[in-house]
Design a protein around this motif. Structure first.
Motif, PDB file in Angstrom:
ATOM      1  N   PRO A 130      34.228   6.161 -37.165  1.00 52.52           N
ATOM      2  CA  PRO A 130      34.647   6.654 -38.358  1.00 52.52           C
ATOM      3  C   PRO A 130      33.694   7.783 -38.830  1.00 52.52           C
ATOM      4  O   PRO A 130      32.606   7.724 -38.764  1.00 52.52           O
ATOM      5  N   GLY A 131      34.476   8.856 -39.297  1.00 52.60           N
ATOM      6  CA  GLY A 131      34.013  10.029 -39.804  1.00 52.60           C
ATOM      7  C   GLY A 131      33.237  10.952 -38.762  1.00 52.60           C
ATOM      8  O   GLY A 131      32.402  11.769 -39.008  1.00 52.60           O
ATOM      9  N   GLU A 132      33.408  10.701 -37.488  1.00 52.53           N
ATOM     10  CA  GLU A 132      32.515  11.270 -36.489  1.00 52.53           C
ATOM     11  C   GLU A 132      33.018  12.515 -35.902  1.00 52.53           C
ATOM     12  O   GLU A 132      34.317  12.549 -35.913  1.00 52.53           O
ATOM     13  N   LEU A 133      32.405  13.646 -35.670  1.00 56.72           N
ATOM     14  CA  LEU A 133      32.784  14.798 -35.008  1.00 56.72           C
ATOM     15  C   LEU A 133      32.498  14.604 -33.502  1.00 56.72           C
ATOM     16  O   LEU A 133      31.400  14.748 -33.258  1.00 56.72           O
ATOM     17  N   LEU A 134      33.497  14.251 -32.949  1.00 48.82           N
ATOM     18  CA  LEU A 134      33.081  13.962 -31.364  1.00 48.82           C
ATOM     19  C   LEU A 134      33.660  15.144 -30.536  1.00 48.82           C
ATOM     20  O   LEU A 134      34.874  15.811 -30.739  1.00 48.82           O
ATOM     21  N   GLY A 135      33.056  15.577 -29.533  1.00 51.51           N
ATOM     22  CA  GLY A 135      33.431  16.657 -28.563  1.00 51.51           C
ATOM     23  C   GLY A 135      34.065  16.014 -27.333  1.00 51.51           C
ATOM     24  O   GLY A 135      33.122  14.777 -26.795  1.00 51.51           O
ATOM     25  N   VAL A 136      34.921  16.257 -26.568  1.00 54.01           N
ATOM     26  CA  VAL A 136      35.606  15.668 -25.333  1.00 54.01           C
ATOM     27  C   VAL A 136      35.605  16.746 -24.398  1.00 54.01           C
ATOM     28  O   VAL A 136      36.513  17.821 -24.502  1.00 54.01           O
ATOM     29  N   ALA A 137      34.623  16.947 -23.450  1.00 51.31           N
ATOM     30  CA  ALA A 137      34.902  17.776 -22.252  1.00 51.31           C
ATOM     31  C   ALA A 137      35.559  17.481 -21.208  1.00 51.31           C
ATOM     32  O   ALA A 137      35.003  16.472 -20.376  1.00 51.31           O
ATOM     33  N   VAL A 138      36.493  18.006 -20.925  1.00 49.03           N
ATOM     34  CA  VAL A 138      37.330  17.362 -19.768  1.00 49.03           C
ATOM     35  C   VAL A 138      37.390  18.432 -18.382  1.00 49.03           C
ATOM     36  O   VAL A 138      37.615  19.575 -18.653  1.00 49.03           O
ATOM     37  N   ALA A 189      28.700  22.529 -29.297  1.00 48.79           N
ATOM     38  CA  ALA A 189      27.579  22.409 -30.012  1.00 48.79           C
ATOM     39  C   ALA A 189      27.468  21.731 -31.055  1.00 48.79           C
ATOM     40  O   ALA A 189      26.213  21.293 -31.690  1.00 48.79           O
ATOM     41  N   VAL A 190      28.230  21.787 -32.076  1.00 54.15           N
ATOM     42  CA  VAL A 190      28.431  21.314 -33.344  1.00 54.15           C
ATOM     43  C   VAL A 190      28.779  19.826 -33.536  1.00 54.15           C
ATOM     44  O   VAL A 190      28.749  19.271 -34.630  1.00 54.15           O
ATOM     45  N   ALA A 191      29.300  19.382 -32.436  1.00 48.67           N
ATOM     46  CA  ALA A 191      29.634  17.888 -32.174  1.00 48.67           C
ATOM     47  C   ALA A 191      28.566  17.131 -32.162  1.00 48.67           C
ATOM     48  O   ALA A 191      27.450  17.348 -31.885  1.00 48.67           O
ATOM     49  N   GLU A 192      28.692  16.003 -32.925  1.00 51.55           N
ATOM     50  CA  GLU A 192      27.464  15.054 -32.982  1.00 51.55           C
ATOM     51  C   GLU A 192      27.421  14.418 -31.643  1.00 51.55           C
ATOM     52  O   GLU A 192      26.362  14.187 -31.220  1.00 51.55           O
ATOM     53  N   ARG A 193      28.444  14.052 -30.869  1.00 53.63           N
ATOM     54  CA  ARG A 193      28.331  13.685 -29.543  1.00 53.63           C
ATOM     55  C   ARG A 193      29.150  14.321 -28.614  1.00 53.63           C
ATOM     56  O   ARG A 193      30.503  14.703 -29.015  1.00 53.63           O
ATOM     57  N   VAL A 194      29.219  14.409 -27.362  1.00 54.50           N
ATOM     58  CA  VAL A 194      30.005  15.006 -26.525  1.00 54.50           C
ATOM     59  C   VAL A 194      30.299  13.964 -25.271  1.00 54.50           C
ATOM     60  O   VAL A 194      29.258  13.337 -24.871  1.00 54.50           O
ATOM     61  N   VAL A 195      31.537  13.711 -25.070  1.00 61.27           N
ATOM     62  CA  VAL A 195      31.912  12.729 -23.863  1.00 61.27           C
ATOM     63  C   VAL A 195      32.591  13.724 -22.917  1.00 61.27           C
ATOM     64  O   VAL A 195      33.440  14.362 -22.887  1.00 61.27           O
ATOM     65  N   LEU A 196      31.779  13.580 -21.686  1.00 63.06           N
ATOM     66  CA  LEU A 196      32.041  14.041 -20.411  1.00 63.06           C
ATOM     67  C   LEU A 196      33.305  13.337 -19.774  1.00 63.06           C
ATOM     68  O   LEU A 196      32.805  12.271 -19.185  1.00 63.06           O
ATOM     69  N   VAL A 197      34.454  13.892 -19.349  1.00 61.85           N
ATOM     70  CA  VAL A 197      35.462  13.308 -18.885  1.00 61.85           C
ATOM     71  C   VAL A 197      35.757  14.004 -17.514  1.00 61.85           C
ATOM     72  O   VAL A 197      35.986  15.069 -17.241  1.00 61.85           O
ATOM     73  N   ALA A 198      35.229  13.356 -16.265  1.00 51.53           N
ATOM     74  CA  ALA A 198      35.590  13.849 -15.047  1.00 51.53           C
ATOM     75  C   ALA A 198      36.332  12.738 -14.072  1.00 51.53           C
ATOM     76  O   ALA A 198      36.047  11.648 -14.364  1.00 51.53           O
ATOM     77  N   ASP A 199      37.261  13.363 -13.250  1.00 51.45           N
ATOM     78  CA  ASP A 199      37.954  12.550 -12.563  1.00 51.45           C
ATOM     79  C   ASP A 199      38.575  11.556 -13.235  1.00 51.45           C
ATOM     80  O   ASP A 199      39.029  10.507 -12.639  1.00 51.45           O
ATOM     81  N   GLY A 200      38.990  11.845 -14.378  1.00 48.35           N
ATOM     82  CA  GLY A 200      39.857  11.095 -15.411  1.00 48.35           C
ATOM     83  C   GLY A 200      39.093   9.843 -15.967  1.00 48.35           C
ATOM     84  O   GLY A 200      39.747   8.625 -16.519  1.00 48.35           O
ATOM     85  N   ARG A 201      37.720   9.885 -15.699  1.00 51.08           N
ATOM     86  CA  ARG A 201      36.827   8.936 -16.265  1.00 51.08           C
ATOM     87  C   ARG A 201      36.058   9.330 -17.254  1.00 51.08           C
ATOM     88  O   ARG A 201      35.341  10.422 -16.923  1.00 51.08           O
ATOM     89  N   ALA A 202      35.276   8.609 -18.421  1.00 51.10           N
ATOM     90  CA  ALA A 202      34.230   8.949 -19.185  1.00 51.10           C
ATOM     91  C   ALA A 202      32.798   8.771 -18.235  1.00 51.10           C
ATOM     92  O   ALA A 202      32.665   7.791 -17.865  1.00 51.10           O
ATOM     93  N   LEU A 203      32.330  10.093 -17.930  1.00 54.18           N
ATOM     94  CA  LEU A 203      31.189  10.024 -17.016  1.00 54.18           C
ATOM     95  C   LEU A 203      29.973   9.820 -17.917  1.00 54.18           C
ATOM     96  O   LEU A 203      28.903   8.804 -17.565  1.00 54.18           O
ATOM     97  N   ASP A 204      29.694  10.188 -19.002  1.00 49.71           N
ATOM     98  CA  ASP A 204      28.802  10.316 -19.895  1.00 49.71           C
ATOM     99  C   ASP A 204      28.839  10.872 -21.244  1.00 49.71           C
ATOM    100  O   ASP A 204      29.879  11.388 -21.621  1.00 49.71           O
ATOM    101  N   ALA A 205      28.011  10.152 -22.294  1.00 49.77           N
ATOM    102  CA  ALA A 205      28.306  10.624 -23.589  1.00 49.77           C
ATOM    103  C   ALA A 205      26.988  10.823 -24.179  1.00 49.77           C
ATOM    104  O   ALA A 205      25.904  10.074 -24.149  1.00 49.77           O
ATOM    105  N   ALA A 206      26.494  12.141 -24.739  1.00 44.87           N
ATOM    106  CA  ALA A 206      25.287  12.413 -25.170  1.00 44.87           C
ATOM    107  C   ALA A 206      25.465  13.989 -26.017  1.00 44.87           C
ATOM    108  O   ALA A 206      26.721  14.477 -26.038  1.00 44.87           O
ATOM    109  N   PRO A 207      24.669  14.556 -26.948  1.00 46.59           N
ATOM    110  CA  PRO A 207      24.803  15.584 -27.460  1.00 46.59           C
ATOM    111  C   PRO A 207      25.046  16.857 -26.259  1.00 46.59           C
ATOM    112  O   PRO A 207      24.587  16.695 -25.244  1.00 46.59           O
TER     113      PRO A 207
END
Length: 557
Positions: free
Chosen positions: A350-358, A522-540
């Motif tokens: 809730p209230g998070e600014l999340l980045g998703v890099a696919v 860069a302004v997202a609190e977290r970024v989720v890396l999605v590769a091959d259709g799966r969430a590979l990692d989550a970090a700044p």
């Protein structure tokens, strides 16, 4: 619907009255001949001519008002069909557009609806014509039994032959409408992407494609026209032959002395009159054939299964409708499969600014479709504060989750009108314009924020359109906002300013940035890396740059 039925009934009654008046005309002429001309009764002639004049006035008025009622019923039917088709196309569950171009749907909602509505007018006139045929047959039976039986037995045969002749027209009309709708869709597609086509030098190829499509539609139209002409020609020939037989039989009866001179004139006049109702019935057959073909196309759109159903437990209520969730709900994807996504797990606090890099754009598009509930995942679930999205109606879900595509179209109107379309207050519009960089952009426009953007925003550049679309999404201020590459067409300096303002504008609200822009990530609190259709990692953002070569390739290359 009630008024439409009333108009149809009134039109049919008045059309029948008009046809009855048409039947009376040759009968009265025969009476004038027998009683006034042959008997030398001048006064009687005047009286009967006066009666004939009154009949002409009555049949003229009945035709006028009957046609008006029938036309009103036809237009009302077409209007209601258009509303029904548009309501199905705009249904939150979607699905009607699957496999159809936008121009094809437009053709169904306009031309097909018009053709089906026209059946009401055809029905009005055909019912009147049947009444006229019946009245004519009764009069002929009174004049001569053989003449009356000839009409009563011959008319159904002609109608049956007309029905058989209309079948090729029905098939070809369906093909004609299908190809015409496809040509409309291709044309709309070409016009919408004209700027891009010019940029990549693909205009000749696009024009060639449209030319082929247009020629195919033209060929189908010509085939349908030939079928209609053939049907009309054969039907008219059969009708003329039938009328000639009626006149021949009547003449033979007059020679044998079975009918008087006035009755012969009446019989010949009625035979000529029958030509009109029979031609109307032939025309009605053609209209019905085209209407059936168009009705089948409309039925296909209306019967199209929704892309997203309400679900067995959908009520429209749930956490999405509560005050707490309306502020900043938690969005979660649990083991989502479909369209290249494989067991995707993703949680937005809730209230998070999340980045998703696919890393795969196709997977990014699939993720956005599922988040927007334009398609249901094959497996897994999307949850909003613990409530499965399937348990909410699409309308209730989208009241909390807004997915803004990077290529969203603008509406005809001014810049301000586009942004204010979903805003609750003027202050929200101003804040959104500032955050999206529109406030600076409009200074260069002729009329500032009141500058018309043109159809689909074509008077603006790509970057300007993107900023207006972003401002519109921000002004809506949804509890959950999903943005897809909102700055791909703006320069780096403007993008950096928008990124910083975006974080402030959505503070305390749940926001998802599906993008590969380093400035936004860069302004997202977290970024989720999605590769091959799966969430590979989550970090700044900075940490993912160090950890994963695939992330660096997708974001920094």
């Amino acid at each position: 619907m009630v008024r439409q039925r009333r108009d149809l009934a009134v039109g049919a009654v008045l059309a029948a009255g008009h046809q009855g008046g048409e039947v009376l005309v040759p009968v009265l002429i025969g009476v004038v001949i027998d009683r006034a001309v042959a008997g030398g009764d001048a006064g009687g002639m005047v009286r009967w001519l006066a009666v004939l004049a009154l009949v002409y006035v009555a049949l003229s008025l009945s035709f006028r008002y009957g046609a008006r009622a029938g036309e009103r019923a036809a237009e009302q039917a077409a209007h209601e069909l258009r509303l029904t088709v548009v309501a199905r196309v705009l249904h939150p569950g979607g699905g009607a557009e699957r496999g159809r171009l936008p121009g094809a749907l437009t053709n169904v909602a306009t031309e097909d609806a018009r053709r089906v509505g026209a059946v009401a007018m055809a029905l009005t006139l055909c019912l009147g014509s049947l009444a006229g045929l019946l009245a004519g047959a009764v009069v002929l039976l009174r004049i001569s039994l053989p003449l009356g039986l000839l009409v009563l037995l011959g008319t159904p045969v002609l109608l049956w032959l007309g029905h058989l002749l209309s079948r090729p027209l029905e098939r070809r009309s369906a093909t004609e409408q299908e190809l015409a709708a496809h040509a409309s869709g291709v044309a709309a597609d070409l016009v919408a992407g004209l700027r891009v086509l010019k940029g990549v030098g693909a205009v000749p190829a696009a024009v060639s494609r449209y030319r082929r499509t247009s020629r195919a539609a033209l060929s189908a139209t010509l085939r349908a026209a030939r079928a209609e002409a053939w049907q009309n020609g054969v039907t008219t020939g059969l009708t003329g032959l039938f009328i000639a037989v009626v006149a021949l039989v009547g003449g033979r009866l007059a020679l044998d002395g079975d009918v008087s001179l006035g009755e012969l004139v009446s019989a010949v006049g009625l035979a000529l009159f029958l030509l009109g109702p029979l031609e109307t019935l032939a025309w009605g057959n053609a209209e019905l054939a085209q209407g059936r073909a168009s009705a089948a196309r409309i039925a296909e759109v209306l019967a199209a299964p929704p892309a997203v159903g309400d679900g067995p437990e959908a009520t429209g209520n749930g956490p999405a409708a509560t005050e707490e969730a309306a502020g900043a709900p938690r969005l979660r994807l649990r083991g989502v499969d479909g369209d290249g996504l494989r067991g995707l797990d993703l949680t937005v606090e809730p209230g998070e600014l999340l980045g998703v890099a696919v890393t795969d754009p196709a997977h990014a598009a699939a993720l956005l479709r599922h988040l927007a509930r334009e398609a249901e995942p094959d497996a897994g679930a999307i949850e909003l504060d613990g409530t499965p999205a399937r348990a909410l109606t699409p309308t209730a879900y989208r009241a909390s989750v807004l997915v803004a595509a990077h290529d969203a179209d603008l509406f005809a109107g001014t810049v301000t009108e586009n942004i204010a379309a979903a805003a609750s207050t003027p202050e929200a519009v101003e804040r959104a314009m500032t955050a999206a960089g529109v406030a600076e952009m409009v200074r260069a426009l002729p009329a500032g924020a009141d500058t018309p953007v043109g159809e689909r925003g074509r008077s603006l550049s790509g970057g300007q359109r993107q900023r207006v679309a972003l401002a519109r999404a921000l002004a809506a201020d949804p509890p959950v906002l999903v943005l897809h590459d909102p700055t791909t067409a703006v320069d780096a300096v403007t993008e950096a300013r928008i990124a910083a303002r975006l974080r402030d504008a959505r503070r305390g609200r749940t926001t998802v940035l599906v993008t590969t822009s380093p400035a936004l990530l860069a302004v997202a609190e977290r970024v989720v890396l999605v590769a091959d259709g799966r969430a590979l990692d989550a970090a700044p953002h900075a940490e993912l740059v160090e950890r994963h070569a695939s992330y660096r390739e997708a974001v920094l290359s």
